[in-house]
Design a protein around this motif. Structure first.
Motif, mmCIF file in Angstrom:
data_model
loop_
_atom_site.group_PDB
_atom_site.id
_atom_site.type_symbol
_atom_site.label_atom_id
_atom_site.label_comp_id
_atom_site.label_asym_id
_atom_site.label_seq_id
_atom_site.Cartn_x
_atom_site.Cartn_y
_atom_site.Cartn_z
ATOM 1 N N LEU A 1 26.904 45.372 18.690
ATOM 2 C CA LEU A 1 27.294 46.559 19.440
ATOM 3 C C LEU A 1 28.472 46.169 20.326
ATOM 4 N N PHE A 2 29.574 46.928 20.273
ATOM 5 C CA PHE A 2 30.672 46.556 21.162
ATOM 6 C C PHE A 2 30.566 47.323 22.475
ATOM 7 N N ILE A 3 30.923 46.639 23.540
ATOM 8 C CA ILE A 3 30.771 47.154 24.897
ATOM 9 C C ILE A 3 32.145 47.151 25.571
ATOM 10 N N VAL A 4 32.717 48.305 25.806
ATOM 11 C CA VAL A 4 33.968 48.416 26.567
ATOM 12 C C VAL A 4 33.572 48.566 28.029
ATOM 13 N N VAL A 5 33.745 47.511 28.802
ATOM 14 C CA VAL A 5 33.191 47.477 30.147
ATOM 15 C C VAL A 5 34.202 46.878 31.116
ATOM 16 N N GLY A 6 34.297 47.489 32.292
ATOM 17 C CA GLY A 6 35.223 46.987 33.294
ATOM 18 C C GLY A 6 35.581 48.068 34.294
ATOM 19 N N PRO A 7 36.501 47.746 35.193
ATOM 20 C CA PRO A 7 36.872 48.689 36.247
ATOM 21 C C PRO A 7 37.419 50.006 35.709
ATOM 22 N N CYS A 8 37.183 51.074 36.444
ATOM 23 C CA CYS A 8 37.781 52.356 36.093
ATOM 24 C C CYS A 8 39.286 52.206 35.967
ATOM 25 N N SER A 9 39.882 51.441 36.880
ATOM 26 C CA SER A 9 41.316 51.156 36.815
ATOM 27 C C SER A 9 41.570 49.812 37.491
ATOM 28 N N ILE A 10 42.667 49.177 37.081
ATOM 29 C CA ILE A 10 43.063 47.904 37.685
ATOM 30 C C ILE A 10 44.054 48.191 38.811
ATOM 31 N N HIS A 11 43.755 47.700 40.005
ATOM 32 C CA HIS A 11 44.730 47.821 41.100
ATOM 33 C C HIS A 11 44.998 46.468 41.765
ATOM 34 N N ASP A 12 44.065 45.535 41.617
ATOM 35 C CA ASP A 12 44.198 44.199 42.200
ATOM 36 C C ASP A 12 44.018 43.176 41.081
ATOM 37 N N PRO A 13 45.097 42.555 40.609
ATOM 38 C CA PRO A 13 44.965 41.615 39.488
ATOM 39 C C PRO A 13 44.114 40.391 39.806
ATOM 40 N N VAL A 14 44.039 40.003 41.066
ATOM 41 C CA VAL A 14 43.198 38.855 41.431
ATOM 42 C C VAL A 14 41.727 39.189 41.209
ATOM 43 N N ALA A 15 41.300 40.335 41.730
ATOM 44 C CA ALA A 15 39.918 40.765 41.518
ATOM 45 C C ALA A 15 39.667 41.067 40.049
ATOM 46 N N GLY A 16 40.685 41.594 39.372
ATOM 47 C CA GLY A 16 40.540 41.893 37.954
ATOM 48 C C GLY A 16 40.273 40.649 37.125
ATOM 49 N N LEU A 17 40.981 39.564 37.430
ATOM 50 C CA LEU A 17 40.760 38.318 36.701
ATOM 51 C C LEU A 17 39.421 37.676 37.079
ATOM 52 N N ASP A 18 39.010 37.858 38.310
ATOM 53 C CA ASP A 18 37.687 37.406 38.738
ATOM 54 C C ASP A 18 36.636 38.087 37.864
ATOM 55 N N TYR A 19 36.774 39.379 37.703
ATOM 56 C CA TYR A 19 35.852 40.149 36.863
ATOM 57 C C TYR A 19 35.911 39.642 35.418
ATOM 58 N N ALA A 20 37.126 39.429 34.916
ATOM 59 C CA ALA A 20 37.304 38.993 33.529
ATOM 60 C C ALA A 20 36.598 37.662 33.264
ATOM 61 N N ARG A 21 36.688 36.741 34.198
ATOM 62 C CA ARG A 21 36.031 35.436 34.014
ATOM 63 C C ARG A 21 34.513 35.599 33.947
ATOM 64 N N ARG A 22 33.978 36.483 34.773
ATOM 65 C CA ARG A 22 32.531 36.727 34.742
ATOM 66 C C ARG A 22 32.124 37.333 33.398
ATOM 67 N N LEU A 23 32.908 38.292 32.934
ATOM 68 C CA LEU A 23 32.573 38.962 31.678
ATOM 69 C C LEU A 23 32.702 38.012 30.495
ATOM 70 N N LYS A 24 33.700 37.150 30.541
ATOM 71 C CA LYS A 24 33.873 36.180 29.460
ATOM 72 C C LYS A 24 32.659 35.253 29.375
ATOM 73 N N ALA A 25 32.194 34.761 30.495
ATOM 74 C CA ALA A 25 31.031 33.872 30.498
ATOM 75 C C ALA A 25 29.792 34.588 29.981
ATOM 76 N N LEU A 26 29.597 35.830 30.407
ATOM 77 C CA LEU A 26 28.439 36.595 29.950
ATOM 78 C C LEU A 26 28.562 36.909 28.465
ATOM 79 N N GLY A 27 29.770 37.227 28.020
ATOM 80 C CA GLY A 27 29.989 37.514 26.608
ATOM 81 C C GLY A 27 29.714 36.322 25.724
ATOM 82 N N ASP A 28 30.078 35.146 26.187
ATOM 83 C CA ASP A 28 29.793 33.926 25.420
ATOM 84 C C ASP A 28 28.287 33.738 25.239
ATOM 85 N N GLU A 29 27.549 34.110 26.269
ATOM 86 C CA GLU A 29 26.094 33.944 26.225
ATOM 87 C C GLU A 29 25.415 34.962 25.305
#
Length: 367
Positions: A63-91
């Motif tokens: 099942l594919f999951i399109v998940v993340g912020p409604c919109s990106i406004h802060d790239p630092v926080a956005g990459l923080d989120y991306a790293r968390r999602l990548k780790a969870l996705g690997d699992e």
């Protein structure tokens, strides 16, 4: 009788009456040169697209999951989120395929912040060239983590700048009926999800999928930024996204069955994605987990058409207004639609994977 000097007569303006200025914009090739596609980013995009095509073709049971912020406004926080999602996705990657929602353009019914590309400084300065370059850099950084990205195609010129970094594209409820966006979708290199209309009309999206699957010729720009006639071969990977309409959900079993019938009647594959947000959650972010749980149950009890879900999620729950002093923005909190927080997101995805891990591999292959 003398005649007035015609050169002194005032000539009414004929065109550009309401145009203030034409600011030069770097071409797609220039932006690409400033933010080149790395080998790792390219692999991420290509593998993400292939996985999505395989899911739509029933060659990949996940099942594919399109998940993340409604919109990106802060790239630092956005990459923080991306790293968390990548780790969870690997699992959870044996059951779920997470695709990060990376939205830079926000359609507006009247007015409001139009997104990171249009106004990256969030002060109505509209440094669009800067926004486009920054957006490309963010997408590259996400891809270099090994995480594929999804976005909404709103401006028909933007894909020339960013399209090589996108794995999945959405066409929103306000633009699914637009001929411009159907034509554009026919040339996109990604699978494209068409949302039902804001009134809940699924037929609009079905027609859009059919239209985008056909070849088109239309005006656009090439890599040099020059006006060109764009000729497409058609996109065979259009599919339906149910997002509710007229303030009511449409993810229930009856609505899903009606959507399946509409796709079958149009001789299209029964591929359906459910957006857990918007009208499906009555615009209440806290209800998104309930929508997700319902979708999981439908799959557990035999549904064959539900192939993906969308979730609006951020590090911090809710949303916030854009303040005059941007330094006072709450880190990791949406400035557009309200989102569930990371802990809730993690719980949603873990529970979904646990309940579907033994179910999805046994799904009947669609004809």
């Amino acid at each position: 009788m003398s005649h007035p000097d015609k050169t002194n007569l005032a000539t009414p303006d004929i065109e550009n009456v309401n145009i203030v200025d034409f600011d030069p914009m770097p071409s797609p090739e220039e932006i690409h040169a400033r933010v080149p596609l790395s080998a790792q980013a390219s692999r991420t995009v290509m593998q993400g697209r292939e996985a999505l095509r395989n899911i739509l073709d029933r060659k990949d049971h996940r099942l594919f999951i399109v998940v993340g912020p409604c919109s990106i406004h802060d790239p630092v926080a956005g990459l923080d989120y991306a790293r968390r999602l990548k780790a969870l996705g690997d699992e959870l990657g044996d059951t779920l395929l997470p695709i990060m929602r990376v939205y830079f353009e926000k359609p507006r019914t009247t007015t409001g912040w139009k997104g990171y590309i249009n106004d990256p400084d969030m002060d109505d300065s509209f440094h669009i060239g800067k926004g486009m370059e920054n957006a490309r850099a963010f997408l590259r950084d996400v891809a270099e983590l090994g995480l594929p990205a999804a976005t909404e195609a709103l401006d028909p010129i933007s894909p020339q700048y960013l399209g090589d970094l996108i794995a999945w594209t959405a066409i929103g409820a306000r633009t699914t009926e637009s001929q411009t966006h159907r034509e554009m979708s026919s040339g996109l290199s990604t699978p494209v999800g068409f949302k039902n209309g804001t009134n809940g009309d699924v037929g609009i999206a079905v027609n859009a999928i059919l239209s985008a699957s056909r070849p088109h010729s239309f005006l656009g720009i090439n890599g040099e930024g020059k006006t060109a006639v764009v000729r497409t071969s058609g996109n065979p990977y259009g599919h339906l996204v149910l997002r509710g309409g007229d303030g009511r959900p449409n993810y229930d079993t009856v609505s899903v069955r009606i959507a399946e019938q509409a796709l079958t009647k149009a001789k299209l594959p029964a591929n359906i994605v459910v957006d857990c947000s918007h009208a499906n959650s009555y615009k209440n972010h806290e209800l998104q987990p309930l929508v997700m749980a319902d979708i999981v149950n439908q799959i557990r009890f035999g549904n064959q058409s539900l192939v993906g879900v969308m979730i609006e999620s951020n590090i911090v729950a809710g949303n916030q207004p854009i303040p005059n002093d941007l330094a006072s923005l709450k880190y990791g909190c949406s400035v557009t639609d309200a989102c569930v927080d990371w802990d809730t997101t993690e719980k949603m995805l873990r529970e979904t994977a646990a309940q579907l891990r033994d179910v999805l591999p046994n799904r009947t292959r669609q004809s």
